[in-house]
Design a protein around this motif. Structure first.
Motif, short mmCIF file in Angstrom:
data_model
loop_
_atom_site.label_atom_id
_atom_site.label_comp_id
_atom_site.label_asym_id
_atom_site.label_seq_id
_atom_site.Cartn_x
_atom_site.Cartn_y
_atom_site.Cartn_z
N MET A 1 0.84 -1.17 0.00
CA MET A 1 0.00 0.00 0.00
C MET A 1 0.90 1.24 0.00
SD MET A 1 -2.68 1.22 2.91
CE MET A 1 -4.12 0.50 2.16
N LYS A 2 0.60 2.16 -0.88
CA LYS A 2 1.39 3.39 -0.98
C LYS A 2 0.86 4.43 0.00
CE LYS A 2 3.15 6.55 -4.44
NZ LYS A 2 3.20 6.85 -5.87
N LYS A 3 1.77 5.00 0.78
CA LYS A 3 1.43 6.07 1.72
C LYS A 3 2.31 7.27 1.43
CE LYS A 3 -1.37 5.43 4.49
NZ LYS A 3 -2.79 5.63 4.23
N ILE A 4 1.72 8.45 1.47
CA ILE A 4 2.47 9.69 1.25
C ILE A 4 2.28 10.58 2.48
CG2 ILE A 4 2.72 11.76 -0.16
CD1 ILE A 4 1.65 10.10 -2.53
N VAL A 5 3.41 11.07 2.98
CA VAL A 5 3.42 11.90 4.17
C VAL A 5 4.12 13.21 3.85
CG1 VAL A 5 4.27 12.09 6.54
CG2 VAL A 5 3.48 9.88 5.68
N LYS A 6 3.54 14.31 4.25
CA LYS A 6 4.15 15.64 4.10
C LYS A 6 4.88 15.97 5.39
CE LYS A 6 4.35 19.75 1.98
NZ LYS A 6 5.16 19.98 0.85
N GLU B 1 16.47 6.87 5.53
CA GLU B 1 17.20 5.65 5.86
C GLU B 1 16.56 4.93 7.05
OE1 GLU B 1 19.62 4.01 4.14
OE2 GLU B 1 19.10 5.56 2.68
N GLY B 2 16.13 5.68 8.05
CA GLY B 2 15.48 5.07 9.21
C GLY B 2 14.16 4.42 8.86
N VAL B 3 13.38 5.09 8.02
CA VAL B 3 12.07 4.54 7.61
C VAL B 3 12.27 3.27 6.79
CG1 VAL B 3 10.04 4.99 6.17
CG2 VAL B 3 10.84 6.73 7.77
N LYS B 4 13.29 3.24 5.93
CA LYS B 4 13.55 2.05 5.12
C LYS B 4 13.83 0.82 5.99
CE LYS B 4 15.44 4.18 0.95
NZ LYS B 4 16.65 4.37 0.13
N LYS B 5 14.34 1.02 7.19
CA LYS B 5 14.68 -0.09 8.08
C LYS B 5 13.51 -0.58 8.92
CE LYS B 5 19.46 1.44 8.50
NZ LYS B 5 20.47 2.01 9.41
N LEU B 6 12.38 0.15 8.89
CA LEU B 6 11.23 -0.25 9.70
C LEU B 6 10.59 -1.53 9.16
CD1 LEU B 6 9.47 3.22 10.17
CD2 LEU B 6 10.85 1.98 11.86
N SER B 7 10.16 -2.37 10.06
CA SER B 7 9.48 -3.60 9.69
C SER B 7 8.16 -3.26 8.98
CB SER B 7 9.19 -4.41 10.95
OG SER B 7 8.45 -5.56 10.63
N GLY B 8 7.95 -3.88 7.83
CA GLY B 8 6.72 -3.63 7.07
C GLY B 8 6.89 -2.64 5.95
N VAL B 9 8.05 -1.98 5.87
CA VAL B 9 8.31 -1.01 4.80
C VAL B 9 9.02 -1.73 3.66
CG1 VAL B 9 9.53 1.10 4.15
CG2 VAL B 9 8.44 0.93 6.38
N GLU B 10 8.42 -1.70 2.48
CA GLU B 10 9.02 -2.32 1.30
C GLU B 10 9.95 -1.36 0.58
OE1 GLU B 10 5.57 -3.72 -0.78
OE2 GLU B 10 5.11 -5.16 0.80
N THR C 1 7.39 9.17 0.55
CA THR C 1 6.56 8.19 -0.14
C THR C 1 7.03 6.80 0.27
OG1 THR C 1 6.33 9.70 -2.01
CG2 THR C 1 5.75 7.41 -2.40
N MET C 2 6.10 6.00 0.75
CA MET C 2 6.44 4.66 1.23
C MET C 2 5.52 3.61 0.61
SD MET C 2 6.70 5.29 5.35
CE MET C 2 5.12 6.13 5.51
#
Length: 74
Positions: free
Chosen positions: A1-6, A21-30, A42-43
């Motif tokens: 699922m695509k999520k966009i945060v401002k 870099e921190g967000v990329k390491k979170l569990s559940g982030v592709e 954008t995640m």
């Protein structure tokens, strides 16, 4: 699922890179990409982990850049 945060109020590209870099390491982030120019994160997130990923990303961003305002766009 695509999520966009401002993330309004990012002070520098270095902080944006640290948050990305921190967000990329979170569990559940592709995947994750944060543009300092547009101040948009954008995640791609596993659908069953959306809420916990957004909360973890909010905490991470607040720790690195406490002045930035975290708003989920979609």
């Amino acid at each position: 699922m695509k999520k966009i945060v401002k993330l309004e109020g990012l002070c520098c590209a270095n902080c944006a890179a640290k948050i990305e870099e921190g967000v990329k390491k979170l569990s559940g982030v592709e995947s994750a990409s944060l543009s300092f120019m547009t101040q948009r994160l954008t995640m791609e997130v596993q659908e069953d982990k959306t809420d916990e990923v957004l909360e973890a990303a909010r905490k991470l961003a607040n720790k690195i850049e406490p002045e930035a305002e975290f708003k989920v766009v979609r």
